[in-house]
Design a protein around this motif. Structure first.
Motif, short mmCIF file in Angstrom:
data_model
loop_
_atom_site.label_atom_id
_atom_site.label_comp_id
_atom_site.label_asym_id
_atom_site.label_seq_id
_atom_site.Cartn_x
_atom_site.Cartn_y
_atom_site.Cartn_z
N UNK A 296 -74.07 77.98 74.47
CA UNK A 296 -72.70 78.43 74.79
C UNK A 296 -72.75 79.60 75.77
N UNK A 297 -71.93 79.53 76.81
CA UNK A 297 -71.99 80.55 77.85
C UNK A 297 -70.69 80.60 78.62
N UNK A 298 -70.36 81.80 79.11
CA UNK A 298 -69.18 81.98 79.96
C UNK A 298 -69.53 81.85 81.44
N UNK A 299 -70.77 81.49 81.76
CA UNK A 299 -71.15 81.43 83.17
C UNK A 299 -70.29 80.40 83.90
N UNK A 300 -69.66 80.82 85.01
CA UNK A 300 -68.62 79.98 85.62
C UNK A 300 -69.15 78.94 86.60
N UNK A 301 -70.10 78.12 86.13
CA UNK A 301 -70.64 77.03 86.93
C UNK A 301 -71.28 76.03 85.98
N UNK A 302 -71.20 74.75 86.31
CA UNK A 302 -71.78 73.74 85.45
C UNK A 302 -73.29 73.90 85.38
N UNK A 303 -73.86 73.43 84.27
CA UNK A 303 -75.30 73.55 84.09
C UNK A 303 -76.06 72.79 85.17
N UNK A 304 -75.60 71.62 85.56
CA UNK A 304 -76.31 70.82 86.56
C UNK A 304 -76.37 71.53 87.90
N UNK A 305 -75.26 72.15 88.30
CA UNK A 305 -75.27 72.87 89.57
C UNK A 305 -76.06 74.18 89.48
N UNK A 306 -76.04 74.81 88.32
CA UNK A 306 -76.84 76.02 88.14
C UNK A 306 -78.33 75.70 88.24
N UNK A 307 -78.73 74.56 87.70
CA UNK A 307 -80.12 74.13 87.82
C UNK A 307 -80.49 73.93 89.29
N UNK A 308 -79.57 73.38 90.07
CA UNK A 308 -79.83 73.22 91.51
C UNK A 308 -79.93 74.59 92.19
#
Length: 393
Positions: free
Chosen positions: A287-299
């Motif tokens: 759970x996180x408030x980071x404002x980007x999807x996990x898939x794009x954050x991985x990129x």
């Protein structure tokens, strides 16, 4: 100048005040029970201050969702008066603006389908095609492979956002786009202009609503208000002999009135910690408030440079380039981070679920000395204290 970028509530300020680690001189604050564990890293910072490499520093290391250690050393101001460093000191983050704000804003636009990272920048900013830049893609800007020069010349002198925009649009690559890694402020100034064009908001206003507020970073933003000035770490004298305090140090961002894609963010240790933890949580699927999807954050945080290139860069983040020394010897090769010219750095290691940040104003008061070795050595000592093995080349 308004304080809208810093929505400090009284409740949050009082909560933060209870955590302050105000210290004078060279004494540092260690989290209870961790004194011996991180003593080596603390000593390195104390030594750097004694050498005059920086007037003071705030640093911390977190792992598995906990801030394991935090230290406060030295002074945040030497002139015109000496002022002790505190945990809540506000720092000019300099180029950490690039990954923390600008690159993230671009990826949010990718998530909305408004930007294709492999499309020419000129699709979004038609004037950018001038000077042989028509084939430079968003990816090449994000990874510093555009071939553009490192920064904008300030001679003849110029001031204003429109003047900077004209110079960015007319810039001519000094290397064939995609062929060479050149760390360039022009790349991220252009990306900031792209964000503003597509959102219809200035970068500071967009960042406040789309990044800082969702993360609860209430003590961060561009253009800090006058009420925050006593807590801001000054940098150095400008060309008119005025000590910069609460005014961005980067000359180009300053000429652009303090808001640019390459620099301008001010922040605190508490907010940097909040950003790093949210990023780690999102990347790990927690759970996180980071404002980007996990898939794009991985990129964002894995190698995205052109094929065959040796300098590894994510979107905004450094992974393994000549500037990646803050990784030290024990953080993993999957780690990533960035530095700021004023003396700030953040390195994040998803493999070991940890982060290390060091915030200094090493340019104060007259340009300062290098903290390159300090960043490397503190990260190595922190990794050793965490029990991490040496990272195999």
């Amino acid at each position: 100048m308004t304080g809208r970028q810093f929505s400090l509530s009284r409740r949050h300020f009082l909560q933060g005040s209870s955590l302050l680690l105000a210290q004078a001189g060279l004494s540092g604050c260690q989290t209870p029970g961790e004194l011996n564990r991180f003593a080596k890293a603390d000593a390195l910072i104390e030594q750097a201050i004694r050498r005059g490499d920086c007037p003071g520093a705030v640093w911390g290391v977190g792992q598995h969702g906990l801030l394991l250690h935090r230290g406060v050393f030295g002074a945040r101001s030497l002139v015109p008066v000496q002022d002790a460093m505190t945990w809540d000191t506000v720092f000019d983050m300099a180029s950490l603006t690039k990954p923390m704000i600008t690159a993230l804003a671009v990826m949010q636009l990718v998530e909305k389908g408004l930007v294709d990272v492999d499309a020419p920048v000129a699709r979004y900013l038609p004037q950018f095609a001038a000077g042989g830049k028509g084939q430079i893609t968003v990816r090449l800007l994000l990874t510093h492979f555009s071939g553009l020069q490192p920064d904008l010349p300030h001679v003849p002198d110029w001031w204003g956002k429109s003047a900077a925009t004209d110079r960015i649009m007319q810039a001519v690559p000094v290397k064939t786009p995609g062929s060479s890694f050149i760390y360039s402020d022009l790349n991220f100034i252009a990306l900031g202009l792209l964000v503003e064009k597509l959102t219809g908001q200035t970068l500071d206003v967009y960042a406040q609503a789309a990044i800082l507020q969702p993360l609860g970073m209430t003590q961060s933003g561009f253009l800090p208000p006058a009420t925050m000035q006593p807590r801001i770490a000054p940098t150095q004298y400008d060309e008119h002999g005025t000590m910069l305090r609460g005014v961005v140090h980067d000359p180009t961002a300053r000429r652009m009135n303090g808001v640019a894609g390459n620099a301008g963010l001010f922040s605190t240790a508490e907010d940097v910690m909040r950003y790093a933890q949210a990023l780690l949580d999102q990347r790990a699927g927690r759970p996180s408030a980071f404002p980007l999807s996990r898939s794009l954050l991985l990129r964002m945080t894995t190698p995205q440079q052109p094929a065959g290139q040796m300098s590894l860069r994510g979107f905004g983040w450094d992974i393994a380039s000549p500037y990646a020394t803050p990784r030290g010897e024990r953080l993993s090769h999957q780690s990533f981070g960035h530095t700021g010219f004023t003396g700030t750095s953040l390195w994040i290691d998803p493999e070991n679920d940890c982060y290390v940040f060091i915030l200094t104003n090493r340019v104060h008061p007259n340009g300062g000395h290098s903290v390159v070795h300090l960043r490397h050595d503190v990260a190595t000592a922190a990794g050793e204290a965490l029990g991490l093995p040496l990272a195999v080349p």
